[in-house]
Design an enzyme around this catalytic site. Structure first.
Site, PDB file in Angstrom:
ATOM      1  N   ASP A 145       0.818  -1.212   0.000  1.00  0.00           N
ATOM      2  CA  ASP A 145       0.000   0.000   0.000  1.00  0.00           C
ATOM      3  C   ASP A 145       0.854   1.265   0.000  1.00  0.00           C
ATOM      4  O   ASP A 145       0.392   2.331   0.389  1.00  0.00           O
ATOM      5  CB  ASP A 145      -0.930   0.003   1.211  1.00  0.00           C
ATOM      6  N   LYS A 163       6.502   4.889  17.770  1.00  0.00           N
ATOM      7  CA  LYS A 163       5.718   6.125  17.887  1.00  0.00           C
ATOM      8  C   LYS A 163       5.997   6.878  19.197  1.00  0.00           C
ATOM      9  O   LYS A 163       5.089   7.138  19.983  1.00  0.00           O
ATOM     10  CB  LYS A 163       4.230   5.812  17.746  1.00  0.00           C
TER      11      LYS A 163
END
Length: 226
Positions: free
Chosen positions: A118, A171
């Site tokens: 993707d 993150k």
């Protein structure tokens, strides 16, 4: 060299576009992402491609066919189970899907690349391969610098000057991040990588496999290319 395209995800973050199409078939400027990826591989003389599928995998396989219209060779690995005559999607995670392919087909016997189905990509593959080989790396993660105020959206890489990866931060807050180099989700692996992946079941490259290699001090490197 062979490449594996990870194409089993459901694409929940880009719904409703993925309610009736798998992410690799979503179009960007009129062209499906999967065609852009295959174009990159073709330009780099990679013509033997493995794709793991799950959610709406039949649509992706139907669109791609056997690879002949691309002058490429495709191998598909569907991740799911049959129940009451229906195929039920059951993704195995990025590393689990990789292991399943190796168990079924024994595809990977030399250096190979893994990329997400993707993502629009363009990088110097020859440079990355030379880097990988020169460091006798078991696994190489392609990295990219991002603005410091964006690090909390990515998996941050902590590495030495020579590129050896010491750890990952998933993150992190900006004030906790050890660097602004992040993983792009593009990897180069040697076949010995399968010694570190369970033969069956769910397992993730970014969340489990690579942190394991870093903790063990295996030859795991980060490479930034133009």
């Amino acid at each position: 060299m062979k490449a594996m395209i990870l194409a089993a995800g459901k694409g929940t973050r880009v719904a409703p576009f993925t309610l009736d199409a798998p992410k690799p078939l979503l179009k960007v400027l009129g062209e499906p992402v999967i065609d852009r990826i295959l174009g990159f591989l073709k330009r780099n003389h990679v013509e033997d491609v493995v794709l793991n599928t799950s959610y709406l995998g039949d649509k992706l396989q139907s669109y791609l066919g056997d690879g002949s219209r691309y002058n490429m060779s495709f191998t598909f690995s569907y991740e799911g189970v049959k129940s009451n005559g229906q195929m039920i999607s059951k993704p195995l995670g990025s590393a689990g899907g990789l292991s399943e392919v190796q168990q079924r087909y024994g595809c990977f016997d030399s250096t190979f690349m893994v990329i997400c189905g993707d993502a629009i990509i363009d990088f110097d593959l020859d440079y990355a391969l030379a880097f990988h080989k020169s460091r006798k790396s078991l696994a190489t993660v392609l990295t990219k610098e991002v603005p410091w105020n964006k690090v909390s959206a990515y998996g941050v890489v902590d590495q030495t000057e020579s590129g050896q990866i010491l750890r990952f931060q998933e993150k992190p807050n900006q004030d906790e991040a050890v660097s602004n180099k992040v993983s792009t989700g593009i990897y180069l692996f040697e076949p010995e990588i399968f010694d570190y992946i369970p033969e069956h079941g769910e397992y993730d490259i970014g969340g489990e496999l690579l942190p394991l290699l870093a903790r063990m001090g295996e030859p795991l490197h980060g490479c930034e290319t133009p």
